[in-house]
Scaffold this motif. Structure first.
Motif, PDB file in Angstrom:
ATOM      1  N   LYS A 195     -40.532-167.840-134.175  1.00  0.00           N
ATOM      2  CA  LYS A 195     -39.840-168.514-133.173  1.00  0.00           C
ATOM      3  C   LYS A 195     -40.552-169.095-132.014  1.00  0.00           C
ATOM      4  CE  LYS A 195     -36.602-164.278-133.449  1.00  0.00           C
ATOM      5  NZ  LYS A 195     -36.187-163.220-132.470  1.00  0.00           N
ATOM      6  N   CYS A 204     -40.985-171.980-128.938  1.00  0.00           N
ATOM      7  CA  CYS A 204     -40.132-172.461-127.769  1.00  0.00           C
ATOM      8  C   CYS A 204     -41.025-173.852-127.440  1.00  0.00           C
ATOM      9  CB  CYS A 204     -40.295-171.505-126.451  1.00  0.00           C
ATOM     10  SG  CYS A 204     -39.323-172.283-125.151  1.00  0.00           S
ATOM     11  N   GLU A 236     -37.042-170.229-135.804  1.00  0.00           N
ATOM     12  CA  GLU A 236     -36.311-170.547-134.861  1.00  0.00           C
ATOM     13  C   GLU A 236     -36.710-171.412-133.720  1.00  0.00           C
ATOM     14  OE1 GLU A 236     -34.668-167.550-131.339  1.00  0.00           O
ATOM     15  OE2 GLU A 236     -33.837-167.061-133.198  1.00  0.00           O
ATOM     16  N   GLN A 277     -36.698-173.141-130.023  1.00  0.00           N
ATOM     17  CA  GLN A 277     -35.942-172.699-128.433  1.00  0.00           C
ATOM     18  C   GLN A 277     -36.661-173.820-127.598  1.00  0.00           C
ATOM     19  OE1 GLN A 277     -37.814-168.838-128.086  1.00  0.00           O
ATOM     20  NE2 GLN A 277     -36.652-168.047-129.744  1.00  0.00           N
ATOM     21  N   THR A 278     -36.037-173.763-126.501  1.00  0.00           N
ATOM     22  CA  THR A 278     -36.691-174.444-125.455  1.00  0.00           C
ATOM     23  C   THR A 278     -36.284-173.991-124.152  1.00  0.00           C
ATOM     24  OG1 THR A 278     -36.504-177.022-124.565  1.00  0.00           O
ATOM     25  CG2 THR A 278     -34.299-175.911-125.118  1.00  0.00           C
ATOM     26  N   CYS A 305     -33.729-170.696-124.225  1.00  0.00           N
ATOM     27  CA  CYS A 305     -32.646-170.474-124.994  1.00  0.00           C
ATOM     28  C   CYS A 305     -32.812-171.369-126.359  1.00  0.00           C
ATOM     29  CB  CYS A 305     -31.437-171.292-124.189  1.00  0.00           C
ATOM     30  SG  CYS A 305     -31.755-172.915-123.960  1.00  0.00           S
ATOM     31  N   LEU A 306     -31.723-171.382-127.176  1.00  0.00           N
ATOM     32  CA  LEU A 306     -31.601-172.083-128.302  1.00  0.00           C
ATOM     33  C   LEU A 306     -31.721-173.666-128.243  1.00  0.00           C
ATOM     34  CD1 LEU A 306     -29.466-170.345-130.856  1.00  0.00           C
ATOM     35  CD2 LEU A 306     -32.028-170.353-130.751  1.00  0.00           C
ATOM     36  N   LEU A 307     -32.808-174.222-128.823  1.00  0.00           N
ATOM     37  CA  LEU A 307     -32.538-175.612-128.516  1.00  0.00           C
ATOM     38  C   LEU A 307     -31.572-176.589-129.306  1.00  0.00           C
ATOM     39  CD1 LEU A 307     -34.163-178.495-127.700  1.00  0.00           C
ATOM     40  CD2 LEU A 307     -35.414-178.500-129.923  1.00  0.00           C
ATOM     41  N   GLN A 308     -30.505-176.767-128.614  1.00  0.00           N
ATOM     42  CA  GLN A 308     -29.310-177.526-129.401  1.00  0.00           C
ATOM     43  C   GLN A 308     -28.707-178.741-128.275  1.00  0.00           C
ATOM     44  OE1 GLN A 308     -26.998-174.181-130.311  1.00  0.00           O
ATOM     45  NE2 GLN A 308     -26.297-173.785-128.180  1.00  0.00           N
ATOM     46  N   GLN A 320     -27.606-170.812-125.066  1.00  0.00           N
ATOM     47  CA  GLN A 320     -27.728-169.631-125.861  1.00  0.00           C
ATOM     48  C   GLN A 320     -28.950-168.889-125.524  1.00  0.00           C
ATOM     49  OE1 GLN A 320     -26.322-171.157-129.866  1.00  0.00           O
ATOM     50  NE2 GLN A 320     -25.049-169.398-129.851  1.00  0.00           N
ATOM     51  N   VAL A 328     -32.142-166.474-125.613  1.00  0.00           N
ATOM     52  CA  VAL A 328     -32.711-165.765-126.593  1.00  0.00           C
ATOM     53  C   VAL A 328     -33.412-164.742-125.648  1.00  0.00           C
ATOM     54  CG1 VAL A 328     -33.002-167.600-128.259  1.00  0.00           C
ATOM     55  CG2 VAL A 328     -34.737-167.251-126.614  1.00  0.00           C
ATOM     56  N   THR A 388     -39.678-164.850-127.843  1.00  0.00           N
ATOM     57  CA  THR A 388     -40.439-166.081-128.332  1.00  0.00           C
ATOM     58  C   THR A 388     -41.862-165.837-128.643  1.00  0.00           C
ATOM     59  OG1 THR A 388     -39.282-167.217-126.565  1.00  0.00           O
ATOM     60  CG2 THR A 388     -41.307-168.280-127.629  1.00  0.00           C
TER      61      THR A 388
END
Length: 169
Positions: free
Chosen positions: A37, A39, A59, A61-62, A73-76, A93, A95, A98
């Motif tokens: 995971k 980030c 996964e 994240q950012t 949170c999730l990168l989207q 979202q 998380v 990490t």
């Protein structure tokens, strides 16, 4: 703090589009993040865009900003600008863990010291994840032998440039 401000004002400007990881470092990064995971960050114009090289992750994240504190949170997409004029996901979202942080910096040292923008946001975030691997990302033109440090500064475990990957600990 004064020494850091002097260094910030004298740094070489990075042209992110010219940042190309060597084949050796693409392999290194792919191996490091495989099934982890991670980030990452959404780069500012003055930061290296490492996201172009992220292809082996479980996964991604950012960070996002709440009350002057970075969280993960999730990168989207879609993205919005926060109050610091940094892009972050519009729909957060959160998380809970990490494995690896890819961290931007104005400069890094060969011993893992980071020069950020002076707000201490990443140091506070990283202090909450003491067991996560911290990888500083910068252009080789902003890799130094030493960077002034303060008590709250968090050291990197690795520093990655175009051609070098330095294991610190």
């Amino acid at each position: 703090m004064y020494e850091k401000n002097i260094l910030r004002s004298n740094l070489n400007k990075v042209v992110s589009e010219k940042f190309n990881l060597s084949d050796k470092n693409i392999k290194f990064l792919s191996h490091l993040i495989k099934r982890k995971k991670i980030c990452t960050y959404i780069p500012l114009d003055s930061e290296v865009d490492i996201n172009l090289f992220l292809n082996s992750y479980s996964e991604i994240q950012t960070t996002y900003l709440v009350n002057n504190e970075l969280n993960v949170c999730l990168l989207q997409e879609p993205f919005v600008m926060n109050k610091l004029k940094i892009k972050e996901p519009k729909n957060i979202q959160i998380v809970d863990s990490t494995d690896i942080f890819l961290i931007p910096g104005l400069a890094f040292s060969r011993s893992g010291e980071r020069l950020g923008r002076g707000k201490g946001l990443y140091d506070k975030l990283l202090a909450k994840y003491p067991y996560s691997i911290k990888v500083g990302i910068c252009s080789s033109i902003n890799l130094y032998d030493k960077i002034p440090q303060e008590a709250h500064d968090i050291l990197m475990d690795y520093v990655l440039t175009e051609n070098e990957n330095l294991k610190i600990h």
